[in-house]
Design a protein around this motif. Structure first.
Motif, PDB file in Angstrom:
ATOM      1  N   TYR A 192       0.833  -1.202   0.000  1.00 30.53           N
ATOM      2  CA  TYR A 192       0.000   0.000   0.000  1.00 30.53           C
ATOM      3  C   TYR A 192       0.868   1.253   0.000  1.00 30.53           C
ATOM      4  O   TYR A 192       0.586   2.214  -0.692  1.00 30.53           O
ATOM      5  CB  TYR A 192      -0.923   0.008   1.226  1.00 30.53           C
ATOM      6  N   ARG A 193       1.944   1.246   0.774  1.00 37.10           N
ATOM      7  CA  ARG A 193       2.835   2.408   0.848  1.00 37.10           C
ATOM      8  C   ARG A 193       3.521   2.645  -0.496  1.00 37.10           C
ATOM      9  O   ARG A 193       3.630   3.779  -0.963  1.00 37.10           O
ATOM     10  CB  ARG A 193       3.879   2.203   1.948  1.00 37.10           C
ATOM     11  N   GLY A 209       1.174   4.167  -3.003  1.00 34.63           N
ATOM     12  CA  GLY A 209       0.634   5.450  -2.580  1.00 34.63           C
ATOM     13  C   GLY A 209      -0.830   5.436  -2.191  1.00 34.63           C
ATOM     14  O   GLY A 209      -1.470   6.481  -2.197  1.00 34.63           O
ATOM     15  N   LYS A 210      -1.362   4.278  -1.846  1.00 32.81           N
ATOM     16  CA  LYS A 210      -2.755   4.204  -1.428  1.00 32.81           C
ATOM     17  C   LYS A 210      -2.870   4.444   0.062  1.00 32.81           C
ATOM     18  O   LYS A 210      -1.943   4.178   0.818  1.00 32.81           O
ATOM     19  CB  LYS A 210      -3.351   2.833  -1.757  1.00 32.81           C
ATOM     20  N   GLU A 211      -4.033   4.936   0.450  1.00 33.25           N
ATOM     21  CA  GLU A 211      -4.291   5.150   1.871  1.00 33.25           C
ATOM     22  C   GLU A 211      -4.411   3.796   2.558  1.00 33.25           C
ATOM     23  O   GLU A 211      -5.066   2.888   2.071  1.00 33.25           O
ATOM     24  CB  GLU A 211      -5.584   5.932   2.059  1.00 33.25           C
ATOM     25  N   LYS A 212      -3.747   3.681   3.670  1.00 32.64           N
ATOM     26  CA  LYS A 212      -3.801   2.423   4.404  1.00 32.64           C
ATOM     27  C   LYS A 212      -4.225   2.687   5.843  1.00 32.64           C
ATOM     28  O   LYS A 212      -3.824   3.660   6.461  1.00 32.64           O
ATOM     29  CB  LYS A 212      -2.461   1.725   4.375  1.00 32.64           C
ATOM     30  N   THR A 213      -5.085   1.838   6.318  1.00 35.97           N
ATOM     31  CA  THR A 213      -5.480   1.869   7.716  1.00 35.97           C
ATOM     32  C   THR A 213      -5.386   0.455   8.251  1.00 35.97           C
ATOM     33  O   THR A 213      -5.349  -0.519   7.487  1.00 35.97           O
ATOM     34  CB  THR A 213      -6.929   2.372   7.881  1.00 35.97           C
ATOM     35  N   THR A 258      -8.292  -1.533   6.978  1.00 30.24           N
ATOM     36  CA  THR A 258      -8.161  -1.919   5.572  1.00 30.24           C
ATOM     37  C   THR A 258      -7.302  -3.170   5.438  1.00 30.24           C
ATOM     38  O   THR A 258      -7.660  -4.106   4.730  1.00 30.24           O
ATOM     39  CB  THR A 258      -7.522  -0.791   4.751  1.00 30.24           C
TER      40      THR A 258
END
Length: 71
Positions: free
Chosen positions: A14-15, A18-22, A25
């Motif tokens: 994810y990093r 460049g996607k948002e990660k929680t 998720t």
């Protein structure tokens, strides 16, 4: 322990893209780990089967002109 490593791997992917990660998720991703046979013959068949699947699912056409070092 195995799931924690897979979650860290997913966080890294994810990093990189460049996607948002929680945490939510990542923990909702289904981690499907097949049971791999441990004897010599069945393990070889298993590996060859997945190599065939990967090669037949590739969308980029393979050509020796594009990859001359393959030979």
């Amino acid at each position: 322990m195995r799931v924690a490593r897979m979650e860290m791997f997913a966080f890294d992917i994810y990093r990189m893209v460049g996607k948002e990660k929680t945490h939510e998720t990542i923990t909702n991703v289904p981690y499907l780990v097949p049971k791999v046979p441990h004897n010599d013959v069945d393990c070889g068949y298993f590996v060859l089967f997945f190599i065939k699947l990967i090669l037949t699912q590739v969308y980029v056409p393979f050509s020796l002109d594009l990859y001359p070092d393959f030979l």
